[in-house]
Scaffold this motif. Structure first.
Motif, PDB file in Angstrom:
ATOM      1  N   THR A  54       0.823  -1.349  -0.119  1.00 37.80           N
ATOM      2  CA  THR A  54       0.032   0.098  -0.133  1.00 37.80           C
ATOM      3  C   THR A  54       0.777   1.289   0.058  1.00 37.80           C
ATOM      4  OG1 THR A  54      -1.598  -1.154   1.090  1.00 37.80           O
ATOM      5  CG2 THR A  54      -1.654   1.079   1.138  1.00 37.80           C
ATOM      6  N   TYR A  95       0.850   4.390  -2.765  1.00 32.11           N
ATOM      7  CA  TYR A  95       0.316   5.521  -2.268  1.00 32.11           C
ATOM      8  C   TYR A  95       1.477   6.620  -2.688  1.00 32.11           C
ATOM      9  CZ  TYR A  95      -1.548   9.340   0.724  1.00 32.11           C
ATOM     10  OH  TYR A  95      -1.710  10.382   1.376  1.00 32.11           O
ATOM     11  N   GLU A 117      -7.831   0.890  -4.630  1.00 27.95           N
ATOM     12  CA  GLU A 117      -7.659   0.989  -3.265  1.00 27.95           C
ATOM     13  C   GLU A 117      -9.149   0.707  -2.713  1.00 27.95           C
ATOM     14  OE1 GLU A 117      -6.453   0.160  -0.820  1.00 27.95           O
ATOM     15  OE2 GLU A 117      -4.507   1.690  -0.983  1.00 27.95           O
ATOM     16  N   THR A 139      -9.004   1.103   3.864  1.00 24.14           N
ATOM     17  CA  THR A 139      -7.517   1.383   3.723  1.00 24.14           C
ATOM     18  C   THR A 139      -7.408   2.851   3.508  1.00 24.14           C
ATOM     19  OG1 THR A 139      -7.443  -0.576   2.603  1.00 24.14           O
ATOM     20  CG2 THR A 139      -5.314   0.615   2.949  1.00 24.14           C
TER      21      THR A 139
END
Lengths: 504, 351
Positions: free
Chosen positions: A275, A279, A292, A296
């Motif tokens: 993640t 990002y 996504e 989260t």
């Protein structure tokens, strides 16, 4: 063995790409490291003290665990090829510097005296005899460095630089031994082949070697320029996290976008990383889109507590929060929820009559839990279980794919899972009901970099076609096809879109 | 020619003529190539050179001789500024060497090292043509120069050009070392104990090389050695050094006839190489090789001296030795002599 050949056949073109990527990263790093280390050694031969300090520093660089080095580089230079090359260069410096330095300092002093007496300049000495005499040692340093680089470069896959590491990571993720073996074997073959090739440099003249190095440098620079030029086209880069599900989703995105506007060329980067990599890649615009989950976004990206666990409200909260924080767009969510779950084996559940998480407090002393690092550290993960359910277990951390094996082997008897994981079926596990509503709803939706929707107006409409589509069972089935049946993700994605007339 | 004649102990008259000639040369200052004026040097407060004064003339083969630690190598290395003096000046052709750009100075001075120091990554031809190449001579001129030089020292160019230094014997290596130093015809050649690591046979051959080169080229050579017989054989003038002082300077004949003090006469006497030499003893102590009845080797007397034996062994690889009653005592070759010489040197040290 037949399975290995089969895997090899299906992934042959991917393997070529991976090998070329791997070689490119490795050779560029080796070239840079060689230039830095050799010039540094040549310069520092005159300053013994400084040379000792540099030697110490390069050995410290080498003792930093490669994974940690990559992690440290992310906030500085982002993700992708650049941090990988920087890390690999750092690793390669020590052997090359050390060997060059030793080679140059162990030259017979009477030769130096003779050359000085003949009025030779420092450059003349270097070219005429110092470098040629040190060459066998320098070359062996470069060989050591290269073998080191080839091995370490497999970690580049973790931060989205591709290479043979993608095979290994994918293999671990899908629990597919053939993929791991193919990735590892290819990297060994590369190391052996090139190590033998480099040895041949040993007997070449300094001028020839310099010419070859310059030619290689020009080649790479040229390649990079061409790459940069061809990337001028309308091109979208869509990435996904590790695993089958994100890969299926980004293939759907590609099909939908290209179907609506054929002038847009979509590049996919499946299995790009975890993640945080994705990002930061999205924020730095290394990538344009990735799928996504609403939960989260709130828990990890904007780090705000959930107002409640209603899925609609969670999505709206996530959408406005990420827009406010990073100006990223979060499009319409799909139907299925891939939320966290904790799972036990069927037998274990039957034996202790476990159906919901709160039941675990009765057997907490018998629990040996295997959780992913991510789950362990999340407020809506293990920490939340401890707080909300008031239980603690004996916990070990595992790579996502390995925890299934661990529970199958009986090493652990409780694991975290995603509710759409195909392995739940494969290993005959049951999930425990979240009776205290700890896990937030995880609805998947495309998260989009700043400015993309303005630049590509059709993208929003194309991707919103997936809004409220794909049920939990749809997703589980598709995951099963890719994970267990080895059907290519692109085919699974395309079949779903055609079947549901989304490409018409 | 004079020195060769002198070495063969013919008339001492010839020698005197040559010395007169040199003395005449010495008296005219224009012929001075190197001039040391009050040169001092010490390392870490230990003096190695005390008020050193000497001039060396153009065309001389000047030998500095002395035991180790006498300061002769320091003196030599000051000439091409590998070492700088603490005080005093050295003049090259009347000019202070500190005022001459270093590169210009060194390009006029050839250098031959005791360690030979051929570049192991270069062929024989590349080693010899190193300095011409650095001075950007045309390639064909370089090639011709290499071939001429190799021929001049009796090494067939087609055979030696492409060899690597490691393929050569010590004597051959130092021949190349000398050729490398003279390739660009420098005004001055410095030789720092060039033959001290060689066996007696190679030593003699190389001394001949130096003598011939000097006669042909008329260049100036400063030659360092601790071997008095070598000094006497090569030098047109000799300087004897001891503990950082120049004890005596003169022609070989002057030094033989009138050693200045007991150090000079002792040094001169001790270094006679045939002092303990005895062919009978050499064979009895099994330094010889097995006798071969079928081979037709030249026969020499057991009374042959060291000096006489060297040219014989240079010409014939193997000889038989017989006593006064024409009994063959045994067979020897150059290797026997080297081993015997080495064992003698060792026993001298232990005495």
């Amino acid at each position: 063995m037949t399975q290995l050949m089969e895997t090899f056949q299906t992934h042959r073109s991917d393997l070529w790409t991976a090998i070329l990527q791997h070689l490119q990263i490795s050779l560029i790093s080796l070239l840079i490291a060689t230039v830095i280390a050799v010039s540094l050694a040549i310069w520092l031969v005159q300053y013994k003290r400084a040379a000792e300090i540099v030697l110490q520093m390069t050995s410290i660089l080498q003792t930093i665990p490669s994974l940690a080095l990559l992690g440290l580089l992310i906030p500085l230079v982002g993700i992708g090829t650049l941090p990988s090359i920087i890390a690999l260069v750092a690793y390669a410096l020590l052997p090359i510097f050390q060997n060059t330095y030793v080679g140059l300092t162990s030259i017979d002093p009477s030769l130096e005296e003779a050359a000085t007496a003949f009025g030779m300049t420092r450059t003349q000495k270097l070219i005429r005899f110092e470098l040629p005499l040190a060459m066998p040692l320098i070359i062996s340093g470069i060989r050591i460095a290269f073998v080191l680089i080839i091995g370490t470069a497999t970690l580049a896959a973790l931060i989205g630089a591709g290479g043979l590491g993608t095979f290994i990571l994918l293999g671990i993720d899908r629990n597919d031994m053939s993929l791991i073996i193919i990735g590892a074997l290819s990297s060994i073959i590369l190391a052996v082949l090139f190590s033998a090739l480099i040895r041949r440099f040993q007997n070449l003249k300094v001028k020839t070697i310099a010419t070859i190095l310059i030619a290689l440098g020009v080649l790479f620079a040229g390649g990079a320029t061409i790459n940069a030029l061809t990337h001028q086209k309308k091109e979208l880069v869509i990435a996904g996290k590790m695993g089958a599900e994100p890969e299926i989703l980004i293939n759907m995105y590609k099909d939908l976008i290209e179907n609506d506007d054929p002038t847009i060329n979509v590049t996919l980067k499946p299995n790009f990383g975890k993640t945080s990599f994705l990002y930061s890649a999205l924020k730095s615009k290394s990538i344009d889109i990735y799928p996504e989950f609403s939960g989260t976004v709130l828990e990890e990206l904007v780090k705000t507590p959930l107002k409640n666990t209603n899925k609609e409200q969670v999505y709206q909260q996530a959408k406005s929060a990420i827009k406010a924080k990073d100006n990223l767009d979060f499009l319409d969510p799909m139907a299925y929820q891939n939320t966290y779950a904790v799972a036990v084996t069927k037998e274990f559940a039957d034996q202790y009559h476990l159906t919901k998480i709160s039941d675990l407090s009765r057997v907490s002393s018998k629990i040996k839990a295997g959780f992913t690092l991510e789950f362990l550290n999340r407020g809506d993960g293990y920490k939340g279980i401890e707080k909300k359910y008031g239980v603690s277990f004996n916990v070990k951390s595992f790579e996502p794919a390995l925890r299934y094996q661990a529970i199958a082997n009986g090493d652990v008897n409780l694991i975290d899972a995603y509710s759409t994981d195909s392995q739940l079926i494969k290993y005959n596990l049951v999930t425990l009901r979240d009776d205290q509503h700890l896990f937030p709803p995880y609805q998947g939706a495309p998260l989009i970099a700043k400015g993309i929707l303005k630049k590509y107006p059709t993208v929003k409409k194309s991707l919103n076609k997936l809004g409220n589509k794909i049920s939990d069972t749809d997703m589980q089935e598709m995951n099963y096809l890719v994970d267990v049946k080895n059907v290519p993700a692109s085919k699974v994605a395309h079949d779903y879109l055609t079947k549901h007339h989304l490409l018409d | 020619m004079n020195r060769k004649v002198y070495y063969c102990k013919l008339s001492s008259e010839t020698v005197n003529i040559s010395n007169d000639f040199i003395n005449k040369l010495n008296r005219s200052g224009a012929h001075i190539l190197l001039d040391f004026k009050h040169v001092k040097k010490s390392f870490k407060n230990v003096p190695v050179l005390n008020d050193f004064n000497l001039h060396i003339n153009k065309g001389e083969l000047f030998v500095l001789v002395g035991p180790s630690g006498s300061g002769k190598t320091t003196t030599l290395k000051m000439i091409n500024r590998l070492i700088d003096p603490m005080s005093g000046t050295i003049e090259f052709e009347g000019q202070n060497i500190n005022k001459i750009p270093l590169h210009d100075l060194r390009s006029q001075i050839g250098y031959v090292l005791q360690q030979i120091a051929l570049f192991p990554n270069m062929t024989v031809a590349e080693n010899i043509s190193l300095l011409p190449d650095l001075q950007k001579w045309p390639k064909d001129k370089q090639r011709k120069r290499v071939d001429d030089l190799l021929l001049g020292v009796g090494l067939p160019p087609e055979d030696y050009r492409k060899r690597m230094p490691s393929d050569l014997s010590g004597g051959e290596q130092q021949r190349i070392g000398i050729l490398r130093a003279i390739a660009t015809e420098p005004k001055l050649i410095l030789m720092d104990e060039p033959f001290s690591a060689l066996d007696p046979i190679s030593k003699k051959t190389l001394q001949d090389v130096v003598i011939n080169l000097h006669e042909e080229l008329h260049n100036t050579i400063v030659f360092i050695t601790h071997d008095m017989s070598e000094a006497l054989r090569l030098g047109t003038r000799i300087g004897i050094m001891h503990d950082g002082n120049l004890i005596q300077v003169g022609t070989p004949d002057e030094i033989r006839r009138a050693p200045k003090n007991s150090f000079v006469s002792e040094f001169f006497g001790l270094d006679q190489p045939n002092m303990h030499f005895d062919l009978t003893e050499m064979i009895q102590n099994s330094f010889g090789i097995p006798f071969d009845e079928t081979a037709d080797y030249p026969i020499i007397s057991a009374k042959t001296t060291f000096k006489e034996l060297i040219p014989i062994l240079a010409e014939h690889a193997v000889v038989n030795v017989q006593d006064d009653n024409h009994h063959i005592l045994g067979t020897i070759n150059a290797q026997s002599l080297v081993r015997y010489d080495a064992s003698m040197a060792n026993s001298e040290v232990t005495h």
